[in-house]
Design a protein around this motif. Structure first.
Motif, PDB file in Angstrom:
ATOM      1  N   TRP A  10       0.849  -1.195   0.000  1.00 25.00           N
ATOM      2  CA  TRP A  10       0.000   0.000   0.000  1.00 25.00           C
ATOM      3  C   TRP A  10       0.881   1.240   0.000  1.00 25.00           C
ATOM      4  O   TRP A  10       1.701   1.430   0.892  1.00 25.00           O
ATOM      5  CB  TRP A  10      -0.915  -0.006   1.223  1.00 25.00           C
ATOM      6  CG  TRP A  10      -1.928  -1.106   1.200  1.00 25.00           C
ATOM      7  CD1 TRP A  10      -1.684  -2.449   1.248  1.00 25.00           C
ATOM      8  CD2 TRP A  10      -3.339  -0.965   1.104  1.00 25.00           C
ATOM      9  NE1 TRP A  10      -2.853  -3.167   1.182  1.00 25.00           N
ATOM     10  CE2 TRP A  10      -3.899  -2.276   1.106  1.00 25.00           C
ATOM     11  CE3 TRP A  10      -4.195   0.126   1.028  1.00 25.00           C
ATOM     12  CZ2 TRP A  10      -5.267  -2.509   1.024  1.00 25.00           C
ATOM     13  CZ3 TRP A  10      -5.566  -0.111   0.948  1.00 25.00           C
ATOM     14  CH2 TRP A  10      -6.083  -1.405   0.941  1.00 25.00           C
ATOM     15  N   ILE A  11       0.685   2.099  -1.018  1.00 20.41           N
ATOM     16  CA  ILE A  11       1.513   3.287  -1.180  1.00 20.41           C
ATOM     17  C   ILE A  11       0.636   4.536  -1.076  1.00 20.41           C
ATOM     18  O   ILE A  11      -0.335   4.669  -1.834  1.00 20.41           O
ATOM     19  CB  ILE A  11       2.244   3.284  -2.537  1.00 20.41           C
ATOM     20  CG1 ILE A  11       3.039   1.989  -2.702  1.00 20.41           C
ATOM     21  CG2 ILE A  11       3.164   4.481  -2.670  1.00 20.41           C
ATOM     22  CD1 ILE A  11       3.698   1.845  -4.056  1.00 20.41           C
ATOM     23  N   PRO A  12       0.927   5.472  -0.187  1.00 17.45           N
ATOM     24  CA  PRO A  12       0.094   6.682  -0.051  1.00 17.45           C
ATOM     25  C   PRO A  12       0.309   7.639  -1.208  1.00 17.45           C
ATOM     26  O   PRO A  12       1.311   7.562  -1.929  1.00 17.45           O
ATOM     27  CB  PRO A  12       0.579   7.282   1.265  1.00 17.45           C
ATOM     28  CG  PRO A  12       2.001   6.828   1.374  1.00 17.45           C
ATOM     29  CD  PRO A  12       2.033   5.447   0.786  1.00 17.45           C
ATOM     30  N   GLU A  13      -0.627   8.579  -1.385  1.00 15.54           N
ATOM     31  CA  GLU A  13      -0.549   9.524  -2.493  1.00 15.54           C
ATOM     32  C   GLU A  13       0.644  10.460  -2.379  1.00 15.54           C
ATOM     33  O   GLU A  13       1.050  11.082  -3.361  1.00 15.54           O
ATOM     34  CB  GLU A  13      -1.835  10.343  -2.573  1.00 15.54           C
ATOM     35  CG  GLU A  13      -2.134  11.177  -1.337  1.00 15.54           C
ATOM     36  CD  GLU A  13      -3.427  11.971  -1.470  1.00 15.54           C
ATOM     37  OE1 GLU A  13      -3.844  12.207  -2.621  1.00 15.54           O
ATOM     38  OE2 GLU A  13      -4.003  12.337  -0.448  1.00 15.54           O
ATOM     39  N   MET A  33      -6.109   4.533  -6.987  1.00 14.42           N
ATOM     40  CA  MET A  33      -7.274   5.354  -6.682  1.00 14.42           C
ATOM     41  C   MET A  33      -6.894   6.787  -6.321  1.00 14.42           C
ATOM     42  O   MET A  33      -7.662   7.505  -5.712  1.00 14.42           O
ATOM     43  CB  MET A  33      -8.082   4.722  -5.550  1.00 14.42           C
ATOM     44  CG  MET A  33      -8.710   3.399  -5.934  1.00 14.42           C
ATOM     45  SD  MET A  33      -9.861   2.749  -4.699  1.00 14.42           S
ATOM     46  CE  MET A  33      -8.735   2.352  -3.377  1.00 14.42           C
ATOM     47  N   GLY A  34      -5.692   7.198  -6.709  1.00 15.38           N
ATOM     48  CA  GLY A  34      -5.280   8.565  -6.422  1.00 15.38           C
ATOM     49  C   GLY A  34      -4.765   8.711  -5.007  1.00 15.38           C
ATOM     50  O   GLY A  34      -3.592   9.027  -4.788  1.00 15.38           O
ATOM     51  N   SER A  35      -5.624   8.475  -4.002  1.00  7.38           N
ATOM     52  CA  SER A  35      -5.209   8.619  -2.607  1.00  7.38           C
ATOM     53  C   SER A  35      -4.329   7.464  -2.153  1.00  7.38           C
ATOM     54  O   SER A  35      -3.554   7.598  -1.207  1.00  7.38           O
ATOM     55  CB  SER A  35      -6.439   8.710  -1.702  1.00  7.38           C
ATOM     56  OG  SER A  35      -7.226   7.539  -1.816  1.00  7.38           O
ATOM     57  N   VAL A  38      -2.173   0.323  -4.723  1.00  6.24           N
ATOM     58  CA  VAL A  38      -1.919  -0.992  -4.152  1.00  6.24           C
ATOM     59  C   VAL A  38      -1.296  -1.889  -5.214  1.00  6.24           C
ATOM     60  O   VAL A  38      -1.783  -1.967  -6.343  1.00  6.24           O
ATOM     61  CB  VAL A  38      -3.213  -1.638  -3.620  1.00  6.24           C
ATOM     62  CG1 VAL A  38      -2.916  -3.019  -3.031  1.00  6.24           C
ATOM     63  CG2 VAL A  38      -3.864  -0.746  -2.571  1.00  6.24           C
ATOM     64  N   PHE A  39      -0.211  -2.537  -4.841  1.00  2.63           N
ATOM     65  CA  PHE A  39       0.467  -3.513  -5.693  1.00  2.63           C
ATOM     66  C   PHE A  39       0.434  -4.866  -4.987  1.00  2.63           C
ATOM     67  O   PHE A  39       0.172  -4.935  -3.785  1.00  2.63           O
ATOM     68  CB  PHE A  39       1.914  -3.091  -5.957  1.00  2.63           C
ATOM     69  CG  PHE A  39       2.064  -1.864  -6.795  1.00  2.63           C
ATOM     70  CD1 PHE A  39       2.435  -1.954  -8.126  1.00  2.63           C
ATOM     71  CD2 PHE A  39       1.836  -0.607  -6.256  1.00  2.63           C
ATOM     72  CE1 PHE A  39       2.579  -0.815  -8.908  1.00  2.63           C
ATOM     73  CE2 PHE A  39       1.978   0.543  -7.024  1.00  2.63           C
ATOM     74  CZ  PHE A  39       2.354   0.430  -8.359  1.00  2.63           C
TER      75      PHE A  39
END
Length: 537
Positions: A10-13, A33-35, A38-39
Motif C-alpha cells: 500500500w503506497i500513499p498519495e 485510486m489517487g489517494s 496498491v500492488f
C-alpha cells in the motif's frame, strides 16, 4: 508505505514517482485510486524483477527504508529472497549434440527431477537432456511448478529485412523506452510490454521490428486488427505493399506477415493445422503477440513452436481470467515495461474517462421470463432488457453532436438497438470493405454514432470516440472492461464518458460489481445512476 502478509503493498498519495516506479518493478499493479495505490507481490512478479536485473538485496533495502519494521513481516522478506533466488538456478542451453541441456542447481535438483510432467529426457549428474523440440514444454512445466527457467538457448538466424521508419514517425519517450528495454541485454529480446489502449502499442511493435531488421510474424485478435497493423506499417515505415500483408493459405509468406489467432489454430477437414505448419516454414526474427492477454490457452502451442524467435507481447492488461500468467512468462517472456493509464492521462497522452453505471428496472413481462429462465438464459434476458432503449436515446440526446460508440456482448440486442436509433452496426460477418468504410467515416466525423460487437474490443483505432454506451457486458470480465474503456482513452478529447447499462436486481447487476471494482481500483471516477435520473435530464 505498508506491506501486508498477503503480499499487498500500500503506497500513499504522498509517495514520489521514484518510489511508485520501484515498487512497480517487483510487484503487480492492482489499485490506483489517487489517494492510495496498491500492488501485489507474486512469484511471477519477483521472477520478472530478477529477469530485469533487480536483486532481492535491492528490494529488501528499499522496503526497509520506506516501511517501519512492524509493517514488513519475515514471511514477505523470505518470499522475496526465495523466489528471486530461483532465477538462474535452472538454465536451458544448447548441448553439443544439438540437444537441450537443463542445468539445475543442487538445491532444486531433486524437486525438478521428481516432476512427472517433464517430457522424455536423459539424466546427467548436474542436469537433464531433452530433445530440442521440447524447449517450450520444459519451461512451461517448470513455471507451473513454481520454478522459472533462464533460457540461454539463443535465437535462430532469420532472413534480413532492411527498412527504416518514415521521416514523419517520432516515438514518444515511453514508447522509445519500451523498445530500448526490449532490446537490452538484460531480458534478452523477449518479453511483454503493458501499455494502455490508445498509447501506441502498434508503433512500439513496428519500431522493434525496425531495430531488429528481420522477418516478422504478427499475431492479432481479428482481421480488423490485421488491417490496422498493415496500414500503420505503410504509413510509419519505408516498407511497401508486397512486403507487408495478411496471411493467405496458398500464397508465399511475406517478410512481415499478419495472421489472426483463429486462423493459426484452424484445422482442415482431416484435422490438420495446415496454416500452423505453413507459418513454421519460414524462419521468423520477431514474433509479435498483439493483445497477448487474449491468447487462448490452446493457442500457446504456437508460442511453443516459435521459441527460436524474439517474442514481443503487447497488451493493455496482463489480467487473465484463466490465471495463465505463468504460461505467458515462460513462453513469451517476462514483463519488461509497464505504464499505467493514470500516468499517461496526467502527462496529457490520454484523455480522462468518467464511468457511469445506469441501473435499469425490467418490466413485468421480462421479470417473469427472467424468473423462469436457466442461469445462462438469465444473462441474455437481463442484457436484452427492452427498457434500456429509452435510456440509450436519452444519453444520445445529452451528447448530441459528439461521437458515440454502442458496444454489446449479445448481437441480437445490439442489432435491435442499432436499428431503433438508426445507427450502423459492425459485427463479425460485416464485409471487410463495409467495415473499413464505416470505421473511416466514424474517424472523420461523417458518422457520429456507431454500434460495434466484440470485434472492436481490441486493436481498433477509433481516435474520435468520446462517449461509449455498453448495453451488455461479458459476465464481469476485467479483460473486456479494460479493452472497452480503452476505446475512450485517446488524446483527441478532454474527457470520455463510459456508460454501462445494467438491468436492476439481476445477475447482470451482480456481475457489474466485479467490473466496477476493477475500474474504481484503477483510479477512474465511478458513478451509479438510476434510469429515472437519466430519463429526467
Amino acid at each position: 508505505m505498508f506491506v501486508r502478509k498477503d503480499g499487498s503493498v500500500w503506497i500513499p498519495e504522498t509517495a514520489s514517482n521514484e518510489v511508485i516506479n520501484f515498487v512497480a518493478s517487483f510487484a503487480e499493479r492492482v489499485t490506483d485510486m489517487g489517494s492510495v495505490q496498491v500492488f501485489h507481490i507474486t512469484p511471477v512478479s519477483l521472477w520478472e524483477a530478477a529477469a530485469n536485473g533487480r536483486t532481492a538485496r535491492d528490494i529488501l533495502r528499499f522496503l526497509k527504508l520506506h516501511c517501519s519494521p512492524e509493517n514488513l513481516s519475515f514471511q514477505i522478506q523470505e518470499k522475496i529472497v526465495v523466489e528471486m533466488g530461483k532465477w538462474g538456478c535452472t538454465r536451458l542451453t544448447m548441448a553439443s549434440d544439438k540437444k537441450l541441456f537443463l542445468q539445475i542447481c543442487p538445491r532444486l535438483s531433486s524437486q525438478v527431477k521428481a516432476l512427472a510432467e517433464l517430457p522424455q529426457h536423459r539424466t546427467t549428474e548436474d542436469g537433464l537432456v531433452f530433445d530440442l523440440s521440447q524447449r517450450a514444454t520444459v519451461k512451461r512445466v517448470l513455471a507451473r511448478s513454481g520454478i522459472p527457467v533462464l533460457d540461454k538457448t539463443g535465437y535462430t538466424h532469420p532472413p534480413q529485412l532492411c527498412f527504416s521508419l518514415s521521416e514523419q514517425t517520432h516515438l514518444r519517450d515511453y514508447q522509445q523506452q519500451a523498445v530500448d528495454y526490449f532490446l537490452s541485454s538484460t531480458i534478452g529480446g523477449s518479453g511483454v510490454a503493458v501499455l494502455p489502449c490508445g498509447s501506441g502499442k502498434t508503433l512500439v511493435g513496428i519500431a522493434t521490428a525496425q531495430k531488429l531488421q528481420a522477418t516478422t510474424l504478427i499475431l492479432v485478435p481479428n482481421e480488423t486488427s490485421a488491417l490496422q497493423w498493415q496500414k500503420e506499417f505503410y504509413q510509419r515505415t519505408t516498407l511497401k505493399a508486397p512486403q507487408v500483408g495478411s496471411y493467405q493459405p496458398k500464397a508465399p509468406l511475406r517478410p512481415v506477415t499478419l495472421v489472426t489467432y483463429h486462423r493459426v489454430a484452424s484445422r482442415s477437414a482431416q484435422g490438420q493445422r495446415m496454416n500452423f505448419q505453413h507459418l513454421l516454414e519460414q524462419t521468423w526474427g520477431l514474433v509479435i503477440y498483439d493483445e497477448v492477454h487474449m491468447l487462448p490457452a490452446p493457442w500457446f502451442r504456437l508460442a511453443a513452436e516459435l521459441q527460436g524467435s524474439h517474442r514481443l507481447g503487447l497488451t493493455a492488461t496482463l489480467v487473465r481470467e484463466d490465471g495463465a500468467q505463468a504460461d505467458v512468462f515462460s513462453l513469451i517472456g517476462p514483463k519488461f515495461y509497464d505504464q499505467s493509464w493514470r500516468a499517461l492521462e496526467q502527462a496529457g497522452f490520454l484523455s480522462r474517462v468518467r464511468c457511469v453505471e445506469v441501473r435499469i428496472p425490467m418490466d413485468a413481462t421480462s421479470q417473469a421470463l427472467y424468473g423462469a429462465a436457466s442461469a445462462r438464459e438469465r444473462h441474455k434476458i437481463a442484457a436484452q432488457n427492452p427498457q434500456k432503449l429509452p435510456v440509450v436515446r436519452s444519453i444520445l440526446k445529452d451528447h448530441e453532436g459528439q461521437s458515440v460508440l454502442l458496444m454489446g456482448q449479445y448481437l441480437e440486442g445490439l442489432r435491435s438497438t442499432a436499428q431503433a436509433i438508426g445507427c450502423p452496426l459492425i459485427e463479425g460477418k460485416t464485409p471487410r470493405t463495409q467495415r473499413e468504410r464505416l470505421f473511416s467515416d466514424f474517424r472523420q466525423g461523417k458518422c457520429l454514432q456507431l454500434a460495434v460487437s466484440r470485434i472492436a474490443n481490441a486493436a481498433v483505432d477509433l481516435p474520435t470516440a468520446s462517449v461509449a454506451i455498453q448495453v451488455s457486458g461479458l459476465f464481469g470480465s476485467r479483460q473486456e472492461e479494460a479493452q472497452r474503456i480503452g476505446r475512450l482513452l485517446r488524446p483527441d478529447t478532454k474527457e470520455g464518458i463510459f456508460y454501462s447499462l445494467v438491468s436492476e436486481a439481476t445477475v447482470e447487476e451482480k456481475m457489474a460489481a466485479h467490473r466496477q471494482t476493477f475500474l474504481a481500483e484503477q483510479g477512474y471516477a465511478y458513478d451509479i445512476r438510476s434510469a429515472a435520473e437519466i430519463l429526467a435530464r
